[in-house]
Write an enzyme that holds these catalytic residues in place. Structure first.
Site: not given
Ligand SMILES: O=C(O)[C@@H](O)C(=O)COP(=O)(O)O
Ligand SMILES: [Zn+2]
Length: 210
Positions: A74, A120
């Site tokens: 990501e 908040y």
């Molecule tokens: O949901 C997903 O697969 C990604 O958005 C995530 O949260 C974890 O992916 P990486 O950061 O590549 O491990």
């Molecule tokens: Zn994710």
């Protein structure tokens, strides 16, 4: 803070989130802006509970992998936010339980998934726009976030989870935790008669800081 201090901060804060149940397994990712203009990110597949400061990924603003383990899939959407919001210096993406549950509901207001009922939320987050469902890692998530990055501090990826920004990693995590608790309250209150904040009360909170 030096790069080494920022690396150690990321490891410590990620472990704290893991231990308190905000992150589980290999879900979620973190990033922050380094003093040299590069970005430190969690490696793909890594657990928030077991990060290694020396193996964290470094990428440049174009997404080129500079050092460390292979970055999160990501990282492109993290960079899209940094490119379009100069006040953002850190980003948290989670699959935290209550925000992810909220992200799976039909009929959310896509301009703001949580109608304000506590100060908040207004002070730290403001509004929570919903990004249409795209599979994790889809480059179009970056395009969707780029369009909204200048105007919002947090986003809800439909059927996936939150993306939360901050002025530094502590701020981004505090915002994410506040948002998760607000989602928990929203779901607890579902079906009950809520006294929402009025437009006047919301306006009074805006621009007052945290
Ligand atoms: O949901 C997903 O697969 C990604 O958005 C995530 O949260 C974890 O992916 P990486 O950061 O590549 O491990
Ligand atoms: Zn994710």
């Amino acid at each position: 803070m030096t790069e080494q201090q920022l690396r150690e901060q990321m490891v410590t804060l990620a472990r704290s989130m893991f231990e308190r149940g905000y992150a589980t397994g290999g879900a979620g990712n973190l990033s922050l802006k380094l003093p040299n203009g590069h970005f430190l990110a969690t490696p793909t597949g890594s657990s928030f509970g077991r990060l290694d400061a020396e193996r964290l990924s470094v990428v440049d603003i174009d997404g080129n992998h500079i050092s460390g383990d292979r970055p999160s899939k990501e990282v492109a959407f993290h960079l899209a936010i940094y490119r379009n919001n100069s006040e953002c210096n850190a980003i948290v993406h989670l699959h935290s339980t209550y925000l992810t549950a909220l992200s799976c509901l039909e009929g959310l207001d896509t301009d703001n998934a949580i109608k304000p009922f506590t100060p908040y939320f207004v002070m730290r987050i403001g509004k929570l726009p919903v990004i249409p469902y795209l599979r994790p890692g889809d480059p179009r998530i970056a395009e969707e976030l780029a369009k909204r990055a200048a105007d919002y501090r947090a986003f809800l990826l439909a059927n996936h989870g939150p993306v939360v920004t901050g002025s530094d990693l502590i701020d981004a995590i505090d915002n994410a935790e506040e948002l998760e608790e607000t989602a928990k309250l929203a779901l607890m209150l579902d079906g009950k008669s809520i006294r929402y904040l009025s437009d006047e009360e919301i306006t009074d909170l805006q621009g007052r800081g945290k």
